[in-house]
Structure formats: C-alpha cells, structure tokens
Motif scaffolding. Sequence first.
Motif, short mmCIF file in Angstrom:
data_model
loop_
_atom_site.label_atom_id
_atom_site.label_comp_id
_atom_site.label_asym_id
_atom_site.label_seq_id
_atom_site.Cartn_x
_atom_site.Cartn_y
_atom_site.Cartn_z
N PRO A 72 0.93 -1.07 0.15
CA PRO A 72 0.09 -0.22 0.11
C PRO A 72 0.77 1.15 -0.01
O PRO A 72 0.52 2.39 -0.86
CB PRO A 72 -0.80 -0.07 1.41
CG PRO A 72 -0.74 -1.62 1.48
CD PRO A 72 0.44 -2.03 1.35
N ARG A 73 2.03 1.37 0.75
CA ARG A 73 2.76 2.45 1.02
C ARG A 73 3.42 2.98 -0.30
O ARG A 73 3.99 4.05 -0.56
CB ARG A 73 3.63 2.52 2.21
CG ARG A 73 4.76 1.24 2.01
CD ARG A 73 5.64 1.40 3.17
NE ARG A 73 5.90 -0.02 3.51
CZ ARG A 73 6.72 -0.42 4.24
NH1 ARG A 73 7.56 0.45 4.90
NH2 ARG A 73 6.90 -1.74 4.57
N ILE A 77 -0.87 6.29 -3.10
CA ILE A 77 -2.39 6.56 -2.86
C ILE A 77 -2.56 7.21 -1.60
O ILE A 77 -1.84 6.90 -0.72
CB ILE A 77 -3.09 5.48 -2.92
CG1 ILE A 77 -2.42 4.30 -2.11
CG2 ILE A 77 -3.25 4.75 -4.52
CD1 ILE A 77 -3.76 3.10 -1.93
N TYR A 87 -5.08 9.20 14.09
CA TYR A 87 -4.15 8.92 15.17
C TYR A 87 -4.54 9.67 16.44
O TYR A 87 -4.16 10.89 16.50
CB TYR A 87 -2.69 8.98 14.85
CG TYR A 87 -2.43 8.58 13.33
CD1 TYR A 87 -2.84 7.15 13.09
CD2 TYR A 87 -1.85 9.44 12.41
CE1 TYR A 87 -2.36 6.52 11.62
CE2 TYR A 87 -1.43 8.98 11.24
CZ TYR A 87 -1.98 7.59 10.64
OH TYR A 87 -1.72 7.17 9.46
N MET A 90 -1.96 11.70 18.47
CA MET A 90 -1.13 12.79 17.79
C MET A 90 -1.98 14.08 17.79
O MET A 90 -3.28 14.04 17.54
CB MET A 90 -0.56 12.42 16.45
CG MET A 90 0.10 11.26 16.71
SD MET A 90 0.73 10.71 14.80
CE MET A 90 1.27 8.95 15.40
N ASN A 95 -0.87 14.49 12.43
CA ASN A 95 -1.79 13.55 11.86
C ASN A 95 -1.47 14.14 10.32
O ASN A 95 -1.29 13.03 9.58
CB ASN A 95 -3.21 13.75 12.37
CG ASN A 95 -3.74 12.81 13.18
OD1 ASN A 95 -3.91 11.70 12.80
ND2 ASN A 95 -3.68 13.08 14.37
N PHE A 98 2.09 12.99 9.28
CA PHE A 98 2.52 11.61 9.37
C PHE A 98 3.07 11.00 8.09
O PHE A 98 4.11 10.57 8.09
CB PHE A 98 1.54 10.79 10.15
CG PHE A 98 1.66 9.40 10.54
CD1 PHE A 98 2.25 9.00 11.64
CD2 PHE A 98 1.62 8.26 9.32
CE1 PHE A 98 2.59 7.93 12.01
CE2 PHE A 98 1.93 7.25 9.80
CZ PHE A 98 2.44 7.13 11.22
N GLY A 99 2.21 11.01 7.16
CA GLY A 99 2.62 10.42 5.94
C GLY A 99 3.91 10.82 5.22
O GLY A 99 4.64 10.41 4.77
N ARG A 102 6.98 9.80 7.09
CA ARG A 102 7.30 8.52 6.95
C ARG A 102 8.06 8.39 5.51
O ARG A 102 8.52 7.50 5.49
CB ARG A 102 5.94 7.61 6.95
CG ARG A 102 5.19 7.33 8.17
CD ARG A 102 6.05 7.33 9.55
NE ARG A 102 7.21 6.29 9.39
CZ ARG A 102 8.38 6.76 10.00
NH1 ARG A 102 8.42 7.94 10.63
NH2 ARG A 102 9.41 6.04 10.06
N ARG A 103 7.73 9.62 4.92
CA ARG A 103 8.65 9.47 3.55
C ARG A 103 9.80 10.20 3.37
O ARG A 103 10.26 10.42 2.19
CB ARG A 103 7.34 9.81 2.52
CG ARG A 103 6.47 8.82 2.11
CD ARG A 103 5.24 8.99 1.20
NE ARG A 103 4.61 8.23 0.46
CZ ARG A 103 3.95 7.26 1.04
NH1 ARG A 103 3.78 7.49 2.55
NH2 ARG A 103 3.23 6.22 0.49
N ARG A 146 -5.38 15.07 5.64
CA ARG A 146 -4.34 14.09 5.54
C ARG A 146 -3.98 13.40 4.23
O ARG A 146 -3.03 13.06 3.85
CB ARG A 146 -4.64 12.86 6.80
CG ARG A 146 -3.48 11.96 6.99
CD ARG A 146 -3.84 11.17 8.29
NE ARG A 146 -4.92 10.37 8.09
CZ ARG A 146 -5.18 9.43 8.88
NH1 ARG A 146 -4.62 9.55 10.25
NH2 ARG A 146 -6.18 8.77 8.60
N ARG A 150 -0.62 14.64 1.34
CA ARG A 150 0.33 13.56 0.64
C ARG A 150 0.54 14.05 -1.10
O ARG A 150 1.60 13.32 -1.47
CB ARG A 150 -0.22 12.26 0.83
CG ARG A 150 -0.10 11.85 2.14
CD ARG A 150 0.88 10.88 2.39
NE ARG A 150 1.09 9.99 1.35
CZ ARG A 150 0.33 8.77 1.25
NH1 ARG A 150 -0.55 8.69 1.87
NH2 ARG A 150 0.68 8.26 -0.01
#
Lengths: 329, 272
Positions: A72-73, A77, A87, A90, A95, A98-99, A102-103, A146, A150
């Motif tokens: 998925p990651r 998407i 979350y 947080m 929130n 976050f994405g 992580r990237r 959120r 992205r």
Amino acid sequence: MGSVRFVDVDKRFGTVEAVRGLSLDIADGEFMVLVGPSGSGKTTALRMLAGLESVTGGEIFIGDRLVNRVAPRERDIAMVFQDYALYPQMTVFDNLAFGLRRRGAPRDQISARVANAAELLDIGRLLDRRPGELSGGQAQRVALGRALVREPQVFLMDEPLSNLDAKLRTQTRGEIKRLQGEVGTTTVYVTHDQVEAMTMGDRIAVLRDGELQQVGTPEELYERPANVFVGGFIGSPGMSFLPGEDGGSVGVRPEHVRPWADGLHGPIEGRVAYVEALGRETLVGVDADGDIRLVAVLEGRADLEVGAPLRVGLVPAGMQRFDAGGRRL
Amino acid sequence: MTNSREQAIAYTILSAFSLFALLPIVGIVFTALQDPNGVATFGSFDGLHFGNFADAWSEGHFGTYLKSSVIVTVTVVVVAGFLSILAGYAFGMMRFRGSEVLFYVILLGLMIPTEAMIVPLYYDFRDLGLVDTYWALILPQIGTSIAFGTFWMRAFFRTVPRSLVEAARIDGASSWFTLWRVILPLARPAVLTMTVLLAMWTWNEFLLALVMVSDEGLRTAPLGLSFFQGRNLTNLTLLAAGAVIVAAPIVLLYVFLQRHFIRGMLSGAVKG
C-alpha cells in the motif's frame, strides 16, 4: 499519470465471491464513484486498489504500473476512511504530517504542505488539537487534509460522509467535489448513497453482488439505465416497473407518471398507497392491479387521500423497455 | 437517577466489602507492630514497634531474597511483556495461516497449573544444567507469563480500529513503526495493567522457587518468608513483619502504576 485500471478483477473470501470480473477504466483526474447496496463489492474493490486486500484474479494498474503485488505505501495513494482513522495521540498537525514524515520529506516542505492543506480546509486553528477534541465535521476535514497533503496520484474515499449529519453531509459533499476539482487528483469514491453518487461523480460505476452493472455519467445512468437494477437503484425514488411484452418490463421515472390526461400511455387504474409531501413537490405511491407500485412526483402539494382511487398515465417518451432478463432493450 | 436512599445503601454495601478486604491487611500491619516481647495476638494493637521490621529483615535474609526477587521479576516482566506485545499484535491485528491453532496452543500455558508441570520441568532443567540458577526461575515464568500476556494484549489489539493500522500502512509506516508509535501509545492502560499483574504473579511465585533453587543466594522473597515461618513458628509478630516486607514492593508498584493507568483510561474516554 493518475489513471486507474481494473482488468477482470476477482476477489474471493473463502467461498464468497466479493468481486467478479470487474473491469473499469478511470481516467487521470476523474472523480469516479463506486455505488451499490451493501455487499455489492464496492468497498472490496476500493480496498484492493489500496492494497489492503489481495487480488484473487485479474490485474489492477495505477498509471501504467501493475500494482497487484505492490505494498500500500508504495502505491502513491491516500485514503480517507469512513471512521476517519485519525491517530488519537497525535495533534492535528502531526496527523497531517505523518505520511510526509514517513516518506522522509524535508521539514520545510512538510510545514508548507500542511499549512496549505489547513488553509484549503479551514482547519488552521485546529492544528494543535488532538482528534478527541474535534467535532465530527472537523475530524472529517482533518481526514481529508491528511490525504491532501500527501499529493498522491489517487485519492481513495470509503464512505467518508456517512458519519456526518444530513446537513453537514450535503455541505461537505460540495466541498469535496470543489477540492477535487482544484487539485485535479484522480478520485475513487465509494458510497451506498445514490444521491452522493449522482451529485459528486464525473462518472458512476454501479455494482451489485460483486458485478459491475453499468458505468457512465450521472445523466447516462439516469436517462438510460443498463438494466432494471440500475433503473431502480439510481434516482430518488428509483424507477417504477410494469410488466412489458414477452416477459420483459417497462420502467418509468416518477416524473413520467402523471394523473391521466390525453396523450399519455394508459390509463392505469390504481389506488393511492402513500403521499409524501416534500414541500416543493409531492411523491405519490400508486398501487395498481398485479402487484404494481408506481411512484409519481407531482408539483406542489397534492390533495390526495390514501386509499382513494387514482387514474394515471405514463409519458411515452419516458418509458424504457427491458427484456425478461432485466436488460435494456 | 439514583435517589439519596439508594446511594446510602450502595455506600453501605461498598463500605462493608471494603472493610472485609482491608481488615486482614490492617490486621497484619498491626500484628507486625506489636511488642515483640508481649503475647502476640493477630490484629491487636499495642504500640508501634518498628524494630520488628529490622529483626525480620535480618532473620529472614530479606536483603538477599528481595534482590533475587527483583532480578527475577524485572527480567520476567520486561521480556514477557515485550514478547506479549509482539505476539498480541500479531494475533490481534494480522491475518496469517494457522493463527487460530497457534493461539490456542499458547493459551494452554494459561490453563496448565505450575503444579502439573513442575516435575518434568525440574528434570528438563536438571538435564540442561540450569537448576539452581536464575534461569530456572526466569525462563518458566517467561513462558507462562507470555501465555497470559499474549491473551491480554490480543484482546486489547482487537479493540483497536483496523482502519488505524491501515491508514498508517498507506501513509508509509512499517508494521514495526505502526505498532510502537501508532498503536502502543493507545495501549498504555492495557500494558500497565499487564505489567502489574505479571509482576505480582512473578513476585509471589512460590512453588517454582521452592523446587528449582536451593542456593541461599538465589531464593526469592516468598520462599524466604516460608523458611522464616518455619524457624519462628511461635513468633507471629516477626512473621507478620516479614509478610509486610515481602508484600510492600508489589503494593507500591500497584499504587504507583494505578495513577498512571487511570490517567491513561481517562484520555481515551474523553471524546468529542
């Protein structure tokens, strides 16, 4: 390229076939709504696209890339969940970030994108709060935010409005549509609510029992339903059906059922089954012989008693014929 | 709505049961404080003779025994807690072949009492040369603690909305990151409760310590208490003082962590 392509996709859970032979092309930038009753496979199709469910058979492409076995990651998407899935521990800022974190996005890019999304969604003053301190509508906007920060190739939305009250739902409906238009990101939106589907979708895919029934613009689905199911499902209320030739049926929209007058098809004798006064118009259910229930929509208020006899006719141009298998002729 | 009369009845009943629970504890504390030279009677109060604790401490070798207890308990709770969180996460949130069967196998550890496995366990450990080491106390208790811990943490993880994990996955978080940074902060009440229970059970374990170690330096506190009782059969006061010494660390742990898990529970409950 943010197009999405389902090619003959199947999904089985044990012996249950949740999705059967789904083939669907979604263009880059398109707002595609998957709609159907519960158990129709629409959410399963979305989850396969997200990579949250494996694909039993067939292929799914995002852009030109086959994603069947992509995590998925790695799919680029973003998804908005029915329960928002924020979350809880947080802050709203964390929130949203976050994405990106992580990237490994750089810090200044994260602040810029979060600020941008916060402005678009008018949640700037909520950034220090935690999800527990937000109202349902606010949480919903954060969930959208959120996904927005992205800047993914595809937005996936799984009934994101179903936890909002009716008024907020109508308002947010328009807002999601506006946002999607602004950012131009391909969106796949799942709902069981055909009004949502009709008002939001560039195109709509109607599913039932795991099978695709029809894909088309809201107008196409409304004007030329591919089968009896789509005719009855799309529209509020949906089509009424009368027996037709050779075991087939004739479908007619409420606006094409009228009190008897010259030039109409009929007459059909019936009795008033219910009267729903909506203010600007009134829905009248009419029971005719042979277990037929017709629904008529009348302008303004209608002075009708339940049980009173009523003679109606059908506008010939609005009559749609279906064969014995329910397919449009 | 409760009226004041119902409330009074409720308070009376609750008070009665609280007394019922507290009286033996107060009795032990009073007994531990009695005049060591007087006639010892359980629960009677005749002054504060704190010297009893010093006497019990030295006569019961609690300096050594408590050290062993701390080593064993901390190791068991940390290792079993960590592994239980991992196993609970897997059983509660992941789908994999054989998970049902495997889970019930782990549950067996919860159902078989120490008494049933102590004899084969002794021979196994003797063959491995582990009798009379800390490992003989630590390893079996990690085993039984994981059975409960996995059961407990799995129950917690099942209450976590799956969408939270899925959102983290789509956002690019690994399973490891999702567990420790997204889910576990929510699990604080569950983890703390598990910690208290595992610590209490490990601390109080008697039979295993009795059978597996005979080295004076390895004995744990409850065991010390029992030997102590044997030697001081007539001295009820020192026995009570020893009991208070053995129980004190766990009571303190409970009181300390209770504040935390009540706070944890409130932060989850206040919503919208």
